[in-house]
Design a protein around this motif. Structure first.
Motif, mmCIF file in Angstrom:
data_model
loop_
_atom_site.group_PDB
_atom_site.id
_atom_site.type_symbol
_atom_site.label_atom_id
_atom_site.label_comp_id
_atom_site.label_asym_id
_atom_site.label_seq_id
_atom_site.Cartn_x
_atom_site.Cartn_y
_atom_site.Cartn_z
ATOM 1 N N SER A 40 18.510 53.572 132.229
ATOM 2 C CA SER A 40 18.427 54.376 131.087
ATOM 3 C C SER A 40 18.290 55.739 131.501
ATOM 4 N N ALA A 41 17.779 56.292 132.469
ATOM 5 C CA ALA A 41 17.820 57.634 132.875
ATOM 6 C C ALA A 41 19.037 58.030 133.446
ATOM 7 N N LEU A 44 20.776 58.742 130.136
ATOM 8 C CA LEU A 44 20.293 60.089 129.542
ATOM 9 C C LEU A 44 20.765 61.401 130.235
ATOM 10 N N TYR A 45 20.926 61.280 131.831
ATOM 11 C CA TYR A 45 21.646 62.200 132.696
ATOM 12 C C TYR A 45 23.169 62.355 132.040
ATOM 13 N N SER A 48 22.898 63.984 128.621
ATOM 14 C CA SER A 48 22.278 65.442 128.549
ATOM 15 C C SER A 48 22.421 66.368 129.506
ATOM 16 N N LEU A 95 14.655 65.120 123.361
ATOM 17 C CA LEU A 95 14.417 63.894 124.279
ATOM 18 C C LEU A 95 13.075 63.875 123.934
ATOM 19 N N ASN A 96 12.438 62.296 124.074
ATOM 20 C CA ASN A 96 11.084 62.293 123.784
ATOM 21 C C ASN A 96 10.454 62.269 125.023
ATOM 22 N N GLU A 98 8.971 59.840 126.834
ATOM 23 C CA GLU A 98 9.485 58.592 127.526
ATOM 24 C C GLU A 98 10.628 59.018 128.243
ATOM 25 N N GLU A 99 11.622 59.334 127.371
ATOM 26 C CA GLU A 99 12.865 60.006 128.129
ATOM 27 C C GLU A 99 12.827 60.953 129.077
ATOM 28 N N ALA A 102 11.424 59.385 132.162
ATOM 29 C CA ALA A 102 12.525 58.652 132.881
ATOM 30 C C ALA A 102 13.308 59.453 133.718
ATOM 31 N N LEU A 103 13.868 60.456 133.095
ATOM 32 C CA LEU A 103 14.840 61.486 133.953
ATOM 33 C C LEU A 103 14.181 62.059 135.192
#
Length: 111
Positions: A40-41, A44-45, A48, A95-96, A98-99, A102-103
């Protein structure tokens, strides 16, 4: 004459081919080279961060993130992603928490 041309062509191919392969020290953001818990990270990477920091984390417009986990703490990484810094925009609205966390966790593993 044909033998010299053939040998020259073979030598040229042998010199060029190694440059076409992947570097052995890059950290490619690829689903086949990441741990499942980081998927998931990495997604996102890609969404974003990749456009500024590159697929291998080497940097483009933004700085290199290779070995960023040895340079910045988790708190520093979180703050930079959340609030932005210098030319980097803040991601607090995109991003929230949690996101961002994670990143942060994934980037802290880049050593």
């Amino acid at each position: 004459m044909k033998a010299k041309l053939t040998i020259s062509l073979i030598l040229l191919i042998l010199l060029v081919l190694p440059a076409c392969g992947p570097s052995t020290n890059t950290q490619v953001v690829d689903s086949q080279t990441i741990a499942p818990e980081d998927a998931s990270a990495v997604a996102l990477y890609k969404k974003s961060c990749l456009s500024c920091h590159a697929a291998d984390l080497s940097g483009r417009v933004g700085p290199s993130l290779q070995e960023i986990g040895t340079k910045l703490s988790n708190e520093q990484l979180y703050t930079i992603i959340h609030d932005g810094t210098k030319g980097m925009p803040a991601f607090e609205k995109a991003l929230n928490s949690e996101e961002i966390d994670a990143l942060t966790q994934w980037l802290s593993k880049q050593k």
